[in-house]
Design a protein around this motif. Structure first.
Motif, PDB file in Angstrom:
ATOM      1  N   ASN A   4     -18.382  -1.006  -0.014  1.00  0.00           N
ATOM      2  CA  ASN A   4     -18.486  -1.952  -1.270  1.00  0.00           C
ATOM      3  C   ASN A   4     -19.813  -2.818  -0.908  1.00  0.00           C
ATOM      4  O   ASN A   4     -19.953  -3.201   0.019  1.00  0.00           O
ATOM      5  N   ILE A   5     -20.337  -3.239  -2.246  1.00  0.00           N
ATOM      6  CA  ILE A   5     -21.387  -4.217  -2.035  1.00  0.00           C
ATOM      7  C   ILE A   5     -20.768  -5.681  -2.386  1.00  0.00           C
ATOM      8  O   ILE A   5     -20.244  -5.620  -3.451  1.00  0.00           O
ATOM      9  N   LEU A   6     -21.045  -6.400  -1.410  1.00  0.00           N
ATOM     10  CA  LEU A   6     -20.289  -7.682  -1.836  1.00  0.00           C
ATOM     11  C   LEU A   6     -21.117  -8.827  -2.381  1.00  0.00           C
ATOM     12  O   LEU A   6     -22.185  -9.093  -2.300  1.00  0.00           O
ATOM     13  N   ASN A   7     -20.387  -9.569  -2.992  1.00  0.00           N
ATOM     14  CA  ASN A   7     -21.067 -10.899  -3.973  1.00  0.00           C
ATOM     15  C   ASN A   7     -20.538 -11.890  -3.280  1.00  0.00           C
ATOM     16  O   ASN A   7     -19.441 -12.414  -3.461  1.00  0.00           O
ATOM     17  N   TYR A   8     -21.274 -12.413  -2.257  1.00  0.00           N
ATOM     18  CA  TYR A   8     -20.696 -13.599  -1.256  1.00  0.00           C
ATOM     19  C   TYR A   8     -20.617 -14.749  -2.149  1.00  0.00           C
ATOM     20  O   TYR A   8     -19.554 -15.608  -2.106  1.00  0.00           O
ATOM     21  N   ALA A   9     -21.531 -14.737  -3.214  1.00  0.00           N
ATOM     22  CA  ALA A   9     -21.340 -16.134  -4.004  1.00  0.00           C
ATOM     23  C   ALA A   9     -19.842 -16.265  -4.794  1.00  0.00           C
ATOM     24  O   ALA A   9     -19.146 -17.141  -4.801  1.00  0.00           O
ATOM     25  N   TYR A  44     -16.071  -5.834  -5.803  1.00  0.00           N
ATOM     26  CA  TYR A  44     -16.431  -4.665  -6.721  1.00  0.00           C
ATOM     27  C   TYR A  44     -17.493  -5.043  -7.501  1.00  0.00           C
ATOM     28  O   TYR A  44     -17.469  -5.791  -8.392  1.00  0.00           O
ATOM     29  N   ALA A  45     -18.421  -4.285  -7.326  1.00  0.00           N
ATOM     30  CA  ALA A  45     -19.626  -4.497  -8.159  1.00  0.00           C
ATOM     31  C   ALA A  45     -19.863  -4.239  -9.495  1.00  0.00           C
ATOM     32  O   ALA A  45     -20.510  -4.714 -10.435  1.00  0.00           O
ATOM     33  N   GLY A  75     -11.550   0.734  -7.655  1.00  0.00           N
ATOM     34  CA  GLY A  75     -11.999   1.424  -6.475  1.00  0.00           C
ATOM     35  C   GLY A  75     -11.142   2.499  -6.125  1.00  0.00           C
ATOM     36  O   GLY A  75      -9.979   3.113  -7.148  1.00  0.00           O
ATOM     37  N   ASN A  76     -11.101   2.804  -4.941  1.00  0.00           N
ATOM     38  CA  ASN A  76      -9.953   4.002  -4.644  1.00  0.00           C
ATOM     39  C   ASN A  76      -9.522   3.541  -3.009  1.00  0.00           C
ATOM     40  O   ASN A  76      -8.828   4.770  -2.503  1.00  0.00           O
ATOM     41  N   ASN A  77      -9.443   2.504  -2.823  1.00  0.00           N
ATOM     42  CA  ASN A  77      -8.862   1.982  -1.651  1.00  0.00           C
ATOM     43  C   ASN A  77      -7.527   0.974  -1.852  1.00  0.00           C
ATOM     44  O   ASN A  77      -8.026  -0.092  -2.205  1.00  0.00           O
ATOM     45  N   PHE A  78      -6.400   1.361  -1.756  1.00  0.00           N
ATOM     46  CA  PHE A  78      -5.355   0.493  -1.959  1.00  0.00           C
ATOM     47  C   PHE A  78      -5.197  -0.596  -1.224  1.00  0.00           C
ATOM     48  O   PHE A  78      -5.109  -1.888  -1.941  1.00  0.00           O
ATOM     49  N   PRO A  79      -5.445  -0.611   0.105  1.00  0.00           N
ATOM     50  CA  PRO A  79      -5.290  -2.019   0.833  1.00  0.00           C
ATOM     51  C   PRO A  79      -6.248  -3.012   0.433  1.00  0.00           C
ATOM     52  O   PRO A  79      -6.051  -4.093   0.360  1.00  0.00           O
ATOM     53  N   LEU A  80      -7.481  -2.477   0.265  1.00  0.00           N
ATOM     54  CA  LEU A  80      -8.583  -3.514  -0.377  1.00  0.00           C
ATOM     55  C   LEU A  80      -8.211  -4.029  -1.581  1.00  0.00           C
ATOM     56  O   LEU A  80      -8.377  -5.363  -1.881  1.00  0.00           O
ATOM     57  N   THR A  99       0.763  -1.116   0.059  1.00  0.00           N
ATOM     58  CA  THR A  99       0.008   0.088  -0.071  1.00  0.00           C
ATOM     59  C   THR A  99       0.828   1.251   0.240  1.00  0.00           C
ATOM     60  O   THR A  99       0.603   2.128  -0.801  1.00  0.00           O
ATOM     61  N   ILE A 100       1.797   1.242   0.797  1.00  0.00           N
ATOM     62  CA  ILE A 100       2.587   2.557   0.822  1.00  0.00           C
ATOM     63  C   ILE A 100       3.451   2.743  -0.348  1.00  0.00           C
ATOM     64  O   ILE A 100       3.607   3.660  -1.034  1.00  0.00           O
ATOM     65  N   ALA A 101       4.006   1.661  -0.834  1.00  0.00           N
ATOM     66  CA  ALA A 101       4.788   1.605  -1.993  1.00  0.00           C
ATOM     67  C   ALA A 101       4.038   2.068  -3.473  1.00  0.00           C
ATOM     68  O   ALA A 101       4.439   3.033  -3.945  1.00  0.00           O
ATOM     69  N   PHE A 102       2.950   1.584  -3.494  1.00  0.00           N
ATOM     70  CA  PHE A 102       2.050   2.032  -4.730  1.00  0.00           C
ATOM     71  C   PHE A 102       1.214   3.175  -4.597  1.00  0.00           C
ATOM     72  O   PHE A 102       1.266   3.686  -5.492  1.00  0.00           O
ATOM     73  N   SER A 103       0.826   3.592  -3.452  1.00  0.00           N
ATOM     74  CA  SER A 103      -0.016   4.718  -3.218  1.00  0.00           C
ATOM     75  C   SER A 103       0.879   6.133  -3.581  1.00  0.00           C
ATOM     76  O   SER A 103       0.397   7.083  -4.001  1.00  0.00           O
ATOM     77  N   MET A 104       2.361   5.902  -3.507  1.00  0.00           N
ATOM     78  CA  MET A 104       3.282   6.673  -3.601  1.00  0.00           C
ATOM     79  C   MET A 104       3.686   6.890  -5.315  1.00  0.00           C
ATOM     80  O   MET A 104       3.766   7.989  -5.886  1.00  0.00           O
ATOM     81  N   ALA A 105       3.224   5.800  -6.094  1.00  0.00           N
ATOM     82  CA  ALA A 105       3.433   6.042  -7.470  1.00  0.00           C
ATOM     83  C   ALA A 105       2.172   6.028  -8.428  1.00  0.00           C
ATOM     84  O   ALA A 105       2.308   6.552  -9.317  1.00  0.00           O
ATOM     85  N   PHE A 106       1.300   5.800  -7.734  1.00  0.00           N
ATOM     86  CA  PHE A 106      -0.376   5.945  -8.438  1.00  0.00           C
ATOM     87  C   PHE A 106      -1.292   6.654  -7.617  1.00  0.00           C
ATOM     88  O   PHE A 106      -1.242   6.429  -6.325  1.00  0.00           O
TER      89      PHE A 106
END
Length: 264
Positions: free
Chosen positions: A142-147, A226-227, A66-71, A53-60
């Protein structure tokens, strides 16, 4: 007829008792002797996700979805880690329990089932805890698709089982396979779409990457979180087929050669 049924019941009970004993033994030896024990099973992926997360959030500015790097990275890294951990543990089943396998009541299949259950359940628990934590802390909405999520987890475990069983035979029968396999799988972390999505790769390289079953596992997992991501190219039958074919071949070879392997 009743005597046969009673005998079958007694044998099944004996098998599961052996499997549970092997699971308890591994829990004591693998986690009970190290400081923190099971805590490291959680801290390791947390550390990996933090670094990515730290490495790629500095590059992108934002991840591919989505908009959340950790997820985003968790949806790729956690199923990959589940596959790697379970397959590696199963592939060393005979080596880990070699001394116990000389007892008539303990079979190579007991050792394989014990490692599959223990490490599979451990990785499922780690996955649930980390994903629940991420969704709670960041409140991504996020709306999860459990299946799709459950399907991705099933694909990862079946593939891990198949690769692990096949390697359980190859590693014990041909020791040099350890070096060969480590070379073959070294690029997996990069080519399993943990850091990107398959659609971002131009043809014909996209089709080449799709030959990696883990790409389908990750794609299905991201479809579950990701719906807006349909991932129509994901082929669960391909992943399940690879896993089941490898498992079948591995079990056939182990049934034929396990005594020779143990007596080496």
């Amino acid at each position: 007829m009743s005597f046969k049924a009673e005998g079958l019941h007694a044998r099944n009970f004996k098998t599961w008792r052996t499997v549970i004993a092997l699971m308890l033994r591994e829990m004591a030896t693998s986690y009970g002797r190290s400081p923190g024990g099971y805590l490291w099973a959680i801290l390791e992926p947390v550390g990996g996700l933090a670094v990515m997360t730290i490495a790629f959030s500095m590059a992108f500015r934002s991840p591919a979805l989505g908009n959340n790097f950790p997820l985003f990275y968790a949806t790729g890294f956690l199923p990959f880690m589940m596959y790697m951990d379970v397959s590696n543990k199963i592939s060393n089943s005979i080596t880990f329990s070699r001394q116990l396998l000389f007892y008539p009541s303990v079979t190579y299949l007991d050792a394989i089932i014990a490692r599959l259950l223990l490490n599979g359940l451990t990785q499922l628990l780690v996955f649930y805890m980390l994903m629940y934590g991420l969704l709670t802390i960041f409140d991504t909405g996020n709306i999860l698709n459990y299946a799709a999520i459950l399907n991705a987890l099933g694909m990862a475990l079946v593939l891990a089982f198949g690769v692990g069983v096949m390697n359980c035979f190859l590693l014990t029968r041909f020791p040099i396979w350890q070096r060969v396999w480590s070379i073959i799988t070294r690029p997996l972390f990069i080519i399993s779409t943990i850091f990107f999505i398959l659609e971002s790769i131009p043809q014909p390289f996209r089709d080449y990457l799709a030959l990696n079953p883990l790409v389908h596992v990750v794609g299905e997992m991201r479809r579950g979180f990701y719906a807006t991501y349909d991932a129509t190219w994901v082929n669960p039958a391909f992943v399940y087929g690879v896993g089941l074919v490898l498992a079948t071949l591995g079990l056939i070879f182990l049934a034929r050669y396990h005594r020779e392997i143990l007596n080496r």
